[in-house]
Design a protein around this motif. Structure first.
Motif, PDB file in Angstrom:
ATOM      1  N   LYS A 759      27.439  22.665 105.908  1.00  0.00           N
ATOM      2  CA  LYS A 759      28.055  21.808 106.797  1.00  0.00           C
ATOM      3  C   LYS A 759      28.314  21.911 108.152  1.00  0.00           C
ATOM      4  CE  LYS A 759      31.299  21.201 103.421  1.00  0.00           C
ATOM      5  NZ  LYS A 759      32.524  20.761 102.618  1.00  0.00           N
ATOM      6  N   CYS A 760      28.751  23.250 108.490  1.00  0.00           N
ATOM      7  CA  CYS A 760      28.921  23.745 109.842  1.00  0.00           C
ATOM      8  C   CYS A 760      27.694  23.608 110.542  1.00  0.00           C
ATOM      9  CB  CYS A 760      29.512  25.174 109.752  1.00  0.00           C
ATOM     10  SG  CYS A 760      31.005  25.419 109.186  1.00  0.00           S
ATOM     11  N   LEU A 761      26.545  23.700 109.935  1.00  0.00           N
ATOM     12  CA  LEU A 761      25.073  23.657 110.678  1.00  0.00           C
ATOM     13  C   LEU A 761      24.582  22.585 110.824  1.00  0.00           C
ATOM     14  CD1 LEU A 761      23.984  27.435 109.759  1.00  0.00           C
ATOM     15  CD2 LEU A 761      25.194  26.911 111.851  1.00  0.00           C
ATOM     16  N   GLN A 762      25.171  21.430 110.545  1.00  0.00           N
ATOM     17  CA  GLN A 762      24.536  20.151 110.699  1.00  0.00           C
ATOM     18  C   GLN A 762      24.097  20.053 112.099  1.00  0.00           C
ATOM     19  OE1 GLN A 762      23.890  17.858 107.986  1.00  0.00           O
ATOM     20  NE2 GLN A 762      24.363  19.572 106.836  1.00  0.00           N
ATOM     21  N   ASP A 763      23.026  19.363 112.312  1.00  0.00           N
ATOM     22  CA  ASP A 763      22.408  19.226 113.513  1.00  0.00           C
ATOM     23  C   ASP A 763      23.063  18.205 114.337  1.00  0.00           C
ATOM     24  OD1 ASP A 763      19.925  17.379 115.336  1.00  0.00           O
ATOM     25  OD2 ASP A 763      20.107  19.643 115.368  1.00  0.00           O
ATOM     26  N   ASN A 764      23.933  17.178 113.632  1.00  0.00           N
ATOM     27  CA  ASN A 764      24.787  16.198 114.638  1.00  0.00           C
ATOM     28  C   ASN A 764      26.178  16.763 114.376  1.00  0.00           C
ATOM     29  OD1 ASN A 764      22.433  14.489 115.490  1.00  0.00           O
ATOM     30  ND2 ASN A 764      22.417  13.725 113.477  1.00  0.00           N
ATOM     31  N   GLY A 765      26.789  16.715 115.560  1.00  0.00           N
ATOM     32  CA  GLY A 765      28.434  17.419 115.476  1.00  0.00           C
ATOM     33  C   GLY A 765      29.371  16.335 114.649  1.00  0.00           C
ATOM     34  N   ALA A 766      28.957  15.195 114.671  1.00  0.00           N
ATOM     35  CA  ALA A 766      29.743  14.232 113.879  1.00  0.00           C
ATOM     36  C   ALA A 766      29.659  14.392 112.607  1.00  0.00           C
ATOM     37  CB  ALA A 766      29.390  12.574 114.471  1.00  0.00           C
ATOM     38  N   ASP A 767      28.522  15.252 112.053  1.00  0.00           N
ATOM     39  CA  ASP A 767      28.424  15.164 110.705  1.00  0.00           C
ATOM     40  C   ASP A 767      28.968  16.463 110.280  1.00  0.00           C
ATOM     41  OD1 ASP A 767      25.138  14.095 110.598  1.00  0.00           O
ATOM     42  OD2 ASP A 767      26.809  12.730 110.376  1.00  0.00           O
ATOM     43  N   ARG A 768      29.564  17.493 111.070  1.00  0.00           N
ATOM     44  CA  ARG A 768      30.177  18.624 110.962  1.00  0.00           C
ATOM     45  C   ARG A 768      31.483  18.527 110.521  1.00  0.00           C
ATOM     46  NH1 ARG A 768      27.734  21.184 116.411  1.00  0.00           N
ATOM     47  NH2 ARG A 768      25.723  20.514 115.798  1.00  0.00           N
ATOM     48  N   PRO A 769      32.366  19.296 109.725  1.00  0.00           N
ATOM     49  CA  PRO A 769      33.736  19.207 109.473  1.00  0.00           C
ATOM     50  C   PRO A 769      34.540  19.810 110.616  1.00  0.00           C
ATOM     51  CG  PRO A 769      32.638  21.043 108.337  1.00  0.00           C
ATOM     52  CD  PRO A 769      31.581  20.542 109.134  1.00  0.00           C
ATOM     53  N   ASN A 770      35.714  19.477 110.465  1.00  0.00           N
ATOM     54  CA  ASN A 770      36.770  20.125 111.495  1.00  0.00           C
ATOM     55  C   ASN A 770      37.112  21.290 111.207  1.00  0.00           C
ATOM     56  OD1 ASN A 770      37.039  17.834 113.371  1.00  0.00           O
ATOM     57  ND2 ASN A 770      38.463  16.871 111.745  1.00  0.00           N
ATOM     58  N   MET A 771      37.655  22.333 111.971  1.00  0.00           N
ATOM     59  CA  MET A 771      37.872  23.518 111.566  1.00  0.00           C
ATOM     60  C   MET A 771      38.862  23.624 110.484  1.00  0.00           C
ATOM     61  SD  MET A 771      36.002  25.824 112.970  1.00  0.00           S
ATOM     62  CE  MET A 771      37.074  27.198 112.233  1.00  0.00           C
ATOM     63  N   VAL A 772      40.095  22.838 110.472  1.00  0.00           N
ATOM     64  CA  VAL A 772      40.790  22.726 109.266  1.00  0.00           C
ATOM     65  C   VAL A 772      40.245  22.446 107.982  1.00  0.00           C
ATOM     66  CG1 VAL A 772      41.212  20.239 109.337  1.00  0.00           C
ATOM     67  CG2 VAL A 772      43.018  21.920 108.644  1.00  0.00           C
ATOM     68  N   ASP A 773      39.301  21.823 107.920  1.00  0.00           N
ATOM     69  CA  ASP A 773      38.396  21.584 106.610  1.00  0.00           C
ATOM     70  C   ASP A 773      37.639  22.904 106.418  1.00  0.00           C
ATOM     71  OD1 ASP A 773      37.819  18.534 108.102  1.00  0.00           O
ATOM     72  OD2 ASP A 773      39.000  18.772 106.364  1.00  0.00           O
ATOM     73  N   VAL A 774      36.978  23.504 107.353  1.00  0.00           N
ATOM     74  CA  VAL A 774      36.323  24.986 106.989  1.00  0.00           C
ATOM     75  C   VAL A 774      37.411  25.995 106.414  1.00  0.00           C
ATOM     76  CG1 VAL A 774      35.041  26.661 108.222  1.00  0.00           C
ATOM     77  CG2 VAL A 774      34.654  24.419 108.878  1.00  0.00           C
ATOM     78  N   LEU A 775      38.465  25.756 107.130  1.00  0.00           N
ATOM     79  CA  LEU A 775      39.654  26.951 106.754  1.00  0.00           C
ATOM     80  C   LEU A 775      39.899  26.436 105.155  1.00  0.00           C
ATOM     81  CD1 LEU A 775      41.605  28.985 107.239  1.00  0.00           C
ATOM     82  CD2 LEU A 775      43.131  27.208 108.097  1.00  0.00           C
ATOM     83  N   TRP A 776      40.007  25.283 104.720  1.00  0.00           N
ATOM     84  CA  TRP A 776      40.509  24.838 103.568  1.00  0.00           C
ATOM     85  C   TRP A 776      39.261  25.229 102.640  1.00  0.00           C
ATOM     86  CZ3 TRP A 776      38.607  22.618  99.141  1.00  0.00           C
ATOM     87  CH2 TRP A 776      39.497  22.215  98.223  1.00  0.00           C
ATOM     88  N   ASP A 777      38.110  24.961 102.883  1.00  0.00           N
ATOM     89  CA  ASP A 777      36.850  25.626 102.122  1.00  0.00           C
ATOM     90  C   ASP A 777      37.060  27.148 101.878  1.00  0.00           C
ATOM     91  OD1 ASP A 777      34.562  22.960 103.245  1.00  0.00           O
ATOM     92  OD2 ASP A 777      36.323  23.080 101.679  1.00  0.00           O
ATOM     93  N   LEU A 778      36.964  27.779 102.987  1.00  0.00           N
ATOM     94  CA  LEU A 778      37.078  29.419 102.894  1.00  0.00           C
ATOM     95  C   LEU A 778      38.325  29.812 101.960  1.00  0.00           C
ATOM     96  CD1 LEU A 778      36.348  30.039 106.589  1.00  0.00           C
ATOM     97  CD2 LEU A 778      34.727  30.498 104.497  1.00  0.00           C
ATOM     98  N   GLU A 779      39.395  29.362 102.051  1.00  0.00           N
ATOM     99  CA  GLU A 779      40.475  29.483 101.123  1.00  0.00           C
ATOM    100  C   GLU A 779      39.931  29.329  99.667  1.00  0.00           C
ATOM    101  OE1 GLU A 779      43.353  30.773 101.622  1.00  0.00           O
ATOM    102  OE2 GLU A 779      44.149  30.266 103.745  1.00  0.00           O
ATOM    103  N   TYR A 780      39.343  28.053  99.609  1.00  0.00           N
ATOM    104  CA  TYR A 780      38.969  28.049  98.270  1.00  0.00           C
ATOM    105  C   TYR A 780      37.818  28.893  97.478  1.00  0.00           C
ATOM    106  CZ  TYR A 780      37.132  24.937  94.420  1.00  0.00           C
ATOM    107  OH  TYR A 780      36.823  24.155  93.380  1.00  0.00           O
TER     108      TYR A 780
END
Length: 847
Positions: A759-780
């Motif tokens: 999800k972070c490496l999507q070519d289009n920025g609009a398809d990438r998550p916000n950092m708060v979502d990345v943080l949640w995923d890593l906690e998970y």
């Protein structure tokens, strides 16, 4: 105050039969207090009524004495737009004083009201000092900074210990042509035990024991904040105080929400607070963490940022009243933080075993060089209820400057000071020139690295500053945070004249030295060198950003030096070095380019914790200030580890700031080879999602322990981002993990980690998550590493796991991806793919 309260509890245990008697006596003494009638003075006019109080005029009053060498009164009775109290004033052309009869020892509230009447003349000539109770409570005071009438009346409030006898308030014009004035004065006895004589001491570095002697110095009120509430005016306050809302001081508004106002009767009881410590309107409102209390991942803090004077002691009073618990406060604990290094547990039940029962804590805080005091609240993992709250904040500066002891004004002494300083300075210059001449005759001049003449004691810093004499794009640079300036002599001492043996790294800015300041603190000193591609703009950006932000996952700036054509940055020392140092070694010129060899022995859960810490730091940059910050150079060498492997994001020289509403910042492409967002390169539009892309590359580094660009590998494996996504799309990411981790990663944790990277490496920025979502995923991912969870349909990468996952202890934070126009105006490069983008990036612009 805590000491006094503990003494009361101890006494009640010794005298158990009389416990209720002492409690009722304490409450009755507070209840017996009523606001005294004296002294409320209407200056320059006759008596009036204001805020339901009778203000006695200072014209021919028999209740106090006005001693003046040259004073006059002015009235603006026709001005109906202002309150009656502010339609008159007393002007002093020479030192003058009020003498009041004090009949009871105690702590007194002293207030001065200032309002710029038209009859005052040129208000810029109103510059003066005010002495009270042997202290100079206002020094070289002026109201010209408050130019808008909406900022008036300006009220300066003090708390002073006054003994029985004559109490003198002295107004002293600063210079011959200046004058002093005042519209109204209030002096009245405060409630018993309103200010304690001792409190816990807090320094920027942390706990500093106990401070004693609070009652020996005046306190000047700097801030009085109603957290979660609205303005409180004197008519609604028990001691005629003003309280203002906290919204302008809240560091990140999305982290807190207003609690529902409490409409019941507050339970004032000993050893808690009384309604004179703060009014009901403060204790019945609060702000709490903006979270779902059922989640076990609520680890952020709610922070407030208050401006204070640097290097001063302040009494910080924090008010609490548990209006957030439904029935009992027995299960709610949370932490209170002051700056970054002091924390204490707040347990309302241990203080007052009842909800809606007000209490407060006092601290004497030494301010640092930032000009701000940070106050934060956050949850505790040992609390059954995961939230935190705060009702009110008061900050008062301790005044130590003594007043003038004679009848002359300040300017009568200034001439002697100027003459004495000039003569003394001339003598010192002559002595220095003589010594310098002798030194030059005895030895040859040495280069900077070997320069051992003690510059600091002679100059106290260079008069030449790169930050004040250079320009960017033709505009003069404003002076940066001068409180962080470090003399060059201190840098030489700390680095042992830039001893090559102390070099611990080298980056886009220059060499980095391990150093030790004179106070014994370990620091990292980064010294700019010509030819590294970065200069004054990056130097200034780093200082401006780091002097305004503080977070446990961002490297702190200790100071900077810009003397003698030098550009030097001083940071906190990170014992374990960079994240990349613990993953692999490279043979290329760039830290992330070239043939790499895995060297990591970090277990998977520790790698996840490091990633989580870095994500918290980046998320704070994106959302933790009024102007969002885009780092623009996220990479493994800019993530540092302390002695406990806590991750902190570093190196802000390429960062950009902008308003939260902006979707992007148009800027020239800068960044590091291999980490660069391909959309940013194509469109030249920098967004927060550019940092998300770079962080996704870092996540792959952590998993695979190899360089992001390795030219020694086959073509399809050169780019880690492309190679990693090839295996992820095949569902076989486990085939390329670091050999050290083979068989040690829970498959569910690896699967979720791969989805996060994708999800972070999507070519289009609009398809990438916000950092708060990345943080949640890593906690998970970290939870999954220690949990046996069978693969189900809802764990497929195409499904949002938060929608159907049955574990109610985990709740997905909302994510809103705003679609944007993906068509760039740069048609000549709009079709360039990621590989071509990397190949066209100028290496000399990478860090």
């Amino acid at each position: 105050m805590e000491i006094l309260q503990s003494q009361k509890i101890f006494l009640s245990l010794l005298l158990l039969p009389f416990f209720f008697h002492f409690s009722s006596l304490s409450l009755s003494s507070a209840a017996a207090y009523t606001l005294p009638e004296q002294y409320f003075i209407n200056c320059g006019s006759a008596s009036t009524v204001y805020n339901l109080r009778n203000y006695t005029g200072d014209v021919n009053s028999g209740k106090f004495t006005l001693s003046s060498g040259d004073s006059s009164q002015i009235e603006d009775a026709a001005n109906s737009s202002t309150d009656e109290l502010y339609r008159s004033a007393r002007i002093f052309r020479k030192p003058s004083s009020y003498e009041l009869d004090v009949v009871q020892n105690g702590t007194y509230v002293v207030r001065f009201h200032f309002f710029p009447l038209s009859g005052l003349g040129n208000i810029s000539d109103a510059r003066f000092s005010v002495d009270a109770s042997r202290f100079r409570v206002l020094s070289n005071f002026s109201i010209t900074n408050a130019t808008d009438l909406k900022n008036f009346p300006l009220i300066e409030e003090f708390l002073l210990t006054i003994s029985v006898g004559k109490f003198e308030i002295r107004f002293v014009p600063t210079e011959i042509n200046y004058f002093a004035f005042v519209n109204a004065i209030e002096v009245f006895l405060a409630p018993p035990d309103f200010i304690p004589d001792s409190a816990a001491a807090v320094a920027p570095k942390g706990d500093d024991g106990e401070y004693k002697g609070l009652l020996s110095s005046p306190l000047r009120v700097i801030h009085r904040i109603n957290i979660g509430g609205s303005n409180v005016t004197p008519t609604n306050d028990t001691l005629l105080r003003y309280w203002i809302p906290d919204d302008d001081y809240l560091f990140n508004k999305v982290t807190a929400r207003k609690s529902d106002p409490y409409n019941g009767r507050l339970d004032y009881r000993s050893p808690g607070a009384t309604n004179f410590d703060a009014p009901d309107s403060v204790y019945s409102t609060a702000k709490e963490m903006n979270i779902d209390s059922r989640s076990q991942f609520n680890t952020f803090n709610v922070s407030w940022h208050f401006d204070v004077k640097t290097g001063k002691k302040h009494l910080l009073r924090v008010h609490f009243c548990d209006i957030v618990s439904n029935t009992t406060n027995e299960f709610l604990k949370f932490d209170l933080f002051i700056y970054n290094n002091f924390g204490t547990m707040i347990y309302p039940f241990d203080f007052v075993q009842q909800t809606a029962a007000p209490f407060y804590n006092d601290f004497v805080v030494d301010s640092d060089n930032s000009g701000f005091m940070n106050v934060s609240i956050g949850p505790r993992r040992d609390s059954r209820v995961q939230t935190a709250f705060l009702n009110g904040v008061e900050i008062m500066e301790l005044i130590t400057e003594l007043g003038s002891s004679n009848g002359g004004s300040d300017h009568s002494k200034s001439l002697f000071v100027i003459i004495g300083s000039s003569v003394g300075g001339l003598v010192l210059v002559l002595v220095f020139l003589t010594l310098l001449f002798i030194c030059l005759r005895r030895r040859k001049w040495k280069p900077v690295e070997a320069f051992d003449l003690p510059l600091g004691p002679f100059f106290g810093g260079s008069s030449y500053s790169r930050t004040t004499n250079r320009t960017i794009n033709g505009s003069p640079l404003a002076d940066l945070n001068l409180g962080l300036k470090v003399p060059f002599s201190e840098i030489l001492y700390a680095t042992k004249n830039f001893n090559a043996k102390l070099i611990i790294g080298e980056g886009g800015f220059g060499k980095v030295y391990k150093a030790k300041l004179r106070n014994g603190r370990k620091v990292a000193v980064k010294r700019s060198e010509q030819g590294h591609g970065q200069g004054l703009p990056e130097f200034q950006t780093e200082i401006m950003i780091l002097s305004k932000i503080k977070h446990q996952h961002l490297v702190s700036l200790i100071g900077y030096c810009d003397e003698r054509e030098e550009m030097i940055l001083v940071y906190e020392f990170m014992e374990k070095g960079t994240l990349r140092d613990h993953l692999y070694t490279t043979e290329g010129e760039e830290s992330s380019v070239g043939s790499s060899t895995s060297r990591s022995e970090l277990p998977w859960d520790l790698r996840l914790k490091i990633c989580i810490g870095a994500a918290k730091g980046i998320h704070y940059l994106h959302t933790g200030s009024n102007g969002a910050i885009i780092h623009r150079d996220i990479k493994s060498t800019n993530i540092l580890l302390d002695e406990n492997y806590v991750a902190k994001v570093a190196d802000f020289g390429l960062s950009r700031t902008g308003l939260l509403e902006e979707t992007h910042v148009s800027t020239a492409v800068k960044g590091s080879f291999g980490y660069l967002d391909p959309e940013y390169f194509r469109c030249l539009q920098l967004t927060q999602k550019s940092d998300v892309y770079s962080f996704g590359v870092v996540l792959l580094e952590v998993l695979c322990a190899r360089a992001v660009i390795d030219q020694s590998l086959p073509r399809e494996e050169v780019s880690l981002a492309e190679w990693g996504m090839t295996w992820q799309r095949k569902g076989e990411l486990g085939e390329i993990v670091d050999r050290f981790l083979a068989g040690r990663i829970n498959p569910n944790s690896l699967r979720k980690f791969g989805e996060t990277v994708e999800k972070c490496l999507q070519d289009n920025g609009a398809d990438r998550p916000n950092m708060v979502d990345v943080l949640w995923d890593l906690e998970y991912c970290l939870q999954l590493q220690h949990t046996v969870v069978p693969r189900e349909a809802y764990e497929d990468s195409a499904t949002d796991v938060s929608l159907d996952f049955p574990m109610n202890v985990i709740q997905r934070l909302p994510s809103h991806n705003v679609p944007i126009d993906e068509t760039c105006s740069f048609s000549d490069i709009s079709q360039v793919n990621a590989n071509e983008a990397f190949s066209q990036l100028r290496i000399d612009e990478a860090r």
